[in-house]
Design an enzyme around this catalytic site. Structure first.
Site, mmCIF file in Angstrom:
data_model
loop_
_atom_site.group_PDB
_atom_site.id
_atom_site.type_symbol
_atom_site.label_atom_id
_atom_site.label_comp_id
_atom_site.label_asym_id
_atom_site.label_seq_id
_atom_site.Cartn_x
_atom_site.Cartn_y
_atom_site.Cartn_z
ATOM 1 N N HIS A 1 41.287 27.137 38.910
ATOM 2 C CA HIS A 1 40.000 27.817 39.077
ATOM 3 C C HIS A 1 39.526 27.729 40.530
ATOM 4 C CE1 HIS A 1 35.943 29.161 37.706
ATOM 5 N NE2 HIS A 1 35.520 28.396 38.715
ATOM 6 N N GLU A 2 39.507 26.538 41.076
ATOM 7 C CA GLU A 2 38.985 26.381 42.441
ATOM 8 C C GLU A 2 39.893 27.060 43.467
ATOM 9 O OE1 GLU A 2 36.047 25.592 42.750
ATOM 10 O OE2 GLU A 2 35.631 24.480 40.899
ATOM 11 N N HIS B 1 33.746 34.682 39.650
ATOM 12 C CA HIS B 1 33.749 34.318 38.239
ATOM 13 C C HIS B 1 34.013 35.538 37.365
ATOM 14 C CE1 HIS B 1 31.347 30.477 39.185
ATOM 15 N NE2 HIS B 1 32.639 30.245 39.147
ATOM 16 N N CYS B 2 34.640 35.274 36.224
ATOM 17 C CA CYS B 2 35.090 36.342 35.336
ATOM 18 C C CYS B 2 34.450 36.130 33.975
ATOM 19 C CB CYS B 2 36.616 36.263 35.232
ATOM 20 S SG CYS B 2 37.336 37.410 34.069
ATOM 21 N N CYS C 1 39.889 33.460 30.608
ATOM 22 C CA CYS C 1 40.427 33.554 31.967
ATOM 23 C C CYS C 1 40.137 32.281 32.756
ATOM 24 C CB CYS C 1 39.798 34.750 32.670
ATOM 25 S SG CYS C 1 40.292 34.919 34.386
ATOM 26 N N CYS D 1 43.244 36.329 33.572
ATOM 27 C CA CYS D 1 43.259 37.558 32.793
ATOM 28 C C CYS D 1 43.967 38.629 33.633
ATOM 29 C CB CYS D 1 41.831 37.982 32.454
ATOM 30 S SG CYS D 1 40.933 38.646 33.864
ATOM 31 N N CYS E 1 42.072 39.602 36.895
ATOM 32 C CA CYS E 1 42.052 38.569 37.928
ATOM 33 C C CYS E 1 43.459 38.372 38.486
ATOM 34 C CB CYS E 1 41.493 37.263 37.378
ATOM 35 S SG CYS E 1 39.715 37.343 37.091
#
Ligand SMILES: Nc1ncnc2c1ncn2[C@@H]1O[C@H](COP(=O)(O)OP(=O)(O)OP(=O)(O)O)[C@@H](O)[C@H]1O
Ligand SMILES: [Zn+2]
Ligand SMILES: [Zn+2]
Lengths: 190, 459
Positions: A136-137, A146-147, A152, A171, A174
């Site tokens: 994520h980071e 952000h999604c 995701c 996802c 992304c």
């Protein structure tokens, strides 16, 4: 191992002592997800500049500025991992923090621990969460926002349960944005 | 609001400014920061802000004074106070000066997220943007239907005329062309509009369930029937019953249906009492019903009962003039719903939308736009926001770029085609199976064999 300078790679830097198993899992996930070599660097001592004596915790934003200044210039991205508790200068709790579209991010294993402590089968859970946070980071570092897709990796997670439902992968949308971002990194040698 | 909501962060702590603005950007806001009172006011000179996150304790002035000035320069701007535990009191007085709310430092991410989203939502509905259908000239809309093509205009006219009668209507057209919407429009314009519109999807239910759904059952009619249940016919009394995919009904149910239509009364399963019903039936099918009649699969007497008036809704590819209107409509709808700021479609993306042939019709168009809006941040829908298979389906040169990935085995072709269709019908197995002209069980088997499971779940 000498490599051409245009060959992009990421650096994984432990801050203080970090369980080698955790580091290895994170490194493996990063290679797998971002298709980019990931080198584990030797650990940095816990930076006193980042320590807030009033809160007896480390300031994540300060660590990011520190990384920005002191990290080696070779890697395109730098991820620091610490077992210490992080705090954000503004939010009540954080799992990690990244420079959106920037080079550095930091995550902590600390808030990912289940409250019951570290039973053997729970160790997997921590590794799971940690690798998801890493993805994520780093996603943020590669410019992803952000999604809304709840599965995701770029979903904004506020709780451990949300992290647990979130996948370590992106996802389709992304993933495509990441591809484009990676292509940019690959084409600009620096 | 024409673009991503704009937030100004006013705080003297550099790390707070950095962290907060970075995080807000991750949340798709446009952000700038100010470290003191004068630069905060300065920020209003040449720009406007939707929201200000203001720390009252700023170096060169009184936070309350800054708030007053902001409210004077830009009364529409929402000011949220950030405060430490120690100074909650001053936040309360700030609210008297027009601050919207306050948040306590360190901020709770969840609370802040929710508050910002609410503010954006409220501002959007306040900003006087007309409701979506009203954006189009009246003659391009009828109830929830949109269409400016000559064929849709003709359908609007027929809906207006047939609505005033009690005639049963059969609506034909491919899947996703808007048959249900047409049925609802007829109901909404009829004298029955204050009574229920009851839809039944005849394909979605196994036969046994369909009967009890339609006609209801008495207590004890079968095991598990521990109390009486009214069927949809009874529920639709005085209103309209919409039988979707009526071509899927089996012979036995066809007979029952016919009797109800003829006699205007029904008996619940397991019951003897005859119950009067006053129901207008509108049905829809994407099958070729005359053909089914010819083949003996569908009763001709029922067909003629249902088909007093036929309305044919043409596929989207035969009325491409409607695409821009529909696409804009869905963009606004989902933008509003998801708190996004999409307000246009790039010419290249529009061209792609128009060139594509939309086998899933308007539903597919809606899904494509929804997906683009949910996933991306706007303000414009770009070609890259549209799914790849759309691109692949539209032009030979696009296809040739992917030649190296062209499948060689028949199995691979099947696999990809199934995946594509599943995606197109939103992983609805019944619909996909129907499109592939195989039965559901076969599709399930194939999905299992190829390891397909629905992966995208957009909330
Ligand atoms: N003319 C239109 N204007 C606006 N929205 C439309 C229009 N036609 C269809 N839609 C939208 O497209 C979607 C599909 O429409 P609908 O369910 O009415 O199709 P259908 O023909 O009944 O499909 P199926 O045969 O698969 O049941 C719905 O979300 C509907 O709101
Ligand atoms: Zn994030
Ligand atoms: Zn995503």
């Amino acid at each position: 191992m000498k490599r051409p300078s245009s060959h992009p790679w990421m650096a994984l830097i432990p801050l203080g002592h970090v369980d080698p198993k955790h580091l290895e899992a994170v490194a493996r996930t990063l290679v797998h997800t971002f298709r980019m070599e990931t080198r584990q660097m030797s650990p940095w001592p816990l930076p006193p500049e980042g320590f807030d004596s009033a809160r007896t915790q480390y300031n994540s934003r300060r660590i990011l500025t520190l990384l920005e200044d002191k990290a080696p210039s070779g890697p395109v991205k730098v991820l620091a991992v610490t077992a210490m508790r992080l705090f954000s200068p503004i939010f009540s709790h954080v799992f990690g923090e990244a420079q959106l579209g920037g080079r550095c991010a930091v995550i902590s294993c600390h808030p990912l621990l289940p409250p019951e402590g570290l039973h053997r089968e729970r160790r997997r859970l921590v590794v799971d969460r940690l690798t998801k946070e890493a993805v994520h980071e780093m996603g943020h570092c590669f410019g992803l926002h952000h999604c809304l897709d709840p599965l995701c990796a770029m979903r904004l997670c506020l709780t451990l349960e949300e992290i647990d439902t979130r996948r370590p992968s992106f996802c389709p949308a992304c993933a495509q944005l990441l591809q484009e971002s990676l292509a940019k990194h690959l084409s600009s040698p620096d | 609001m024409a673009a991503n909501a704009r937030i100004l962060v006013v705080d003297d702590d550099e790390l707070v400014r950095l962290s907060l603005s970075n995080w807000l950007k991750e949340e798709n806001y446009v952000v700038d920061t100010a470290a003191d009172a004068s630069s905060a006011i300065q920020a209003f000179q040449d720009q406007s802000w939707d929201i200000v996150l203001l720390d009252l304790r700023i170096p060169d002035g009184d936070g309350i004074e800054v708030l007053r000035q902001i409210k004077k320069i830009a009364p529409q701007t929402v000011v949220i106070i950030m405060t430490g535990f120690a100074s909650i009191e001053s936040s309360v007085s700030a609210m008297k000066e027009g601050a919207y709310d306050y948040v306590v430092k360190p901020l709770d991410v969840e609370q802040l997220t929710r508050m910002l989203r609410t503010v954006v939502q409220q501002r959007r509905s306040l900003s006087g943007e007309p409701k979506i259908p009203e954006r189009f000239p009246d003659r391009f809309t009828l109830e929830n239907l949109i269409g400016k093509s000559a064929t849709m205009q003709r359908i609007f006219e027929m809906i207006r005329r047939v609505a005033e009668t009690n005639a049963t209507v059969l609506i034909t057209g491919e899947t996703g062309t808007g048959k249900e919407l047409v049925a609802r429009a007829i109901h909404a314009r009829s004298l029955r509009r204050h009574n229920p519109f009851v839809p039944v999807s005849c394909a979605a239910l196994p036969e046994s369930l369909l009967e009890s759904e339609l006609f209801g059952y008495e207590k004890g009619a079968f095991t598990g029937a521990n109390k009486m249940k009214k069927g949809r016919f009874e529920l639709a009394d005085g209103g309209t019953l919409f039988l979707d995919e009526v071509g899927e009904i089996n012979r036995r149910t066809q007979v029952k249906l016919l009797r109800v239509l003829q006699e205007r009364e029904l008996t619940r399963l397991g019951g003897t009492e005859r119950i009067d019903v006053d129901v207008r039936v509108i049905s829809a099918t994407n099958r070729n019903l005359p053909k089914a009649v010819e083949m003996g699969l569908f009763r001709s007497d029922l067909y003629y009962r249902l088909n007093v008036v036929t309305l044919h809704v043409p596929p989207l590819r035969e009325r491409k003039e409607d695409i821009p209107l529909l696409a804009a409509h869905f963009m606004r709808k989902y933008s509003l719903e998801c708190n996004k700021i999409f307000d246009r479609i790039s010419p290249q993306a529009m061209e792609r939308l128009i060139r594509y042939d939309w086998p899933g019709n308007i539903r597919e168009l809606e899904n494509v736009i929804e997906r683009a809006v949910v996933i991306h941040s706007g303000p414009a829908i770009q070609p890259g926001h549209l799914p790849f298979q759309m691109e692949a389906a539209i032009s030979a040169e696009d296809l040739s770029q992917h030649e190296e990935s062209e499948p060689t085995s028949l199995k691979e072709v099947e696999k990809r085609h199934i995946l594509k269709m599943l995606d197109r019908f939103d992983w609805n197995v019944s619909k996909t199976a129907r499109a592939l002209e195989i039965d559901r069980t076969t599709l399930h088997k194939k999905m299992k064999r190829y390891g397909f499971r629905k992966t995208k779940t957009l909330s």
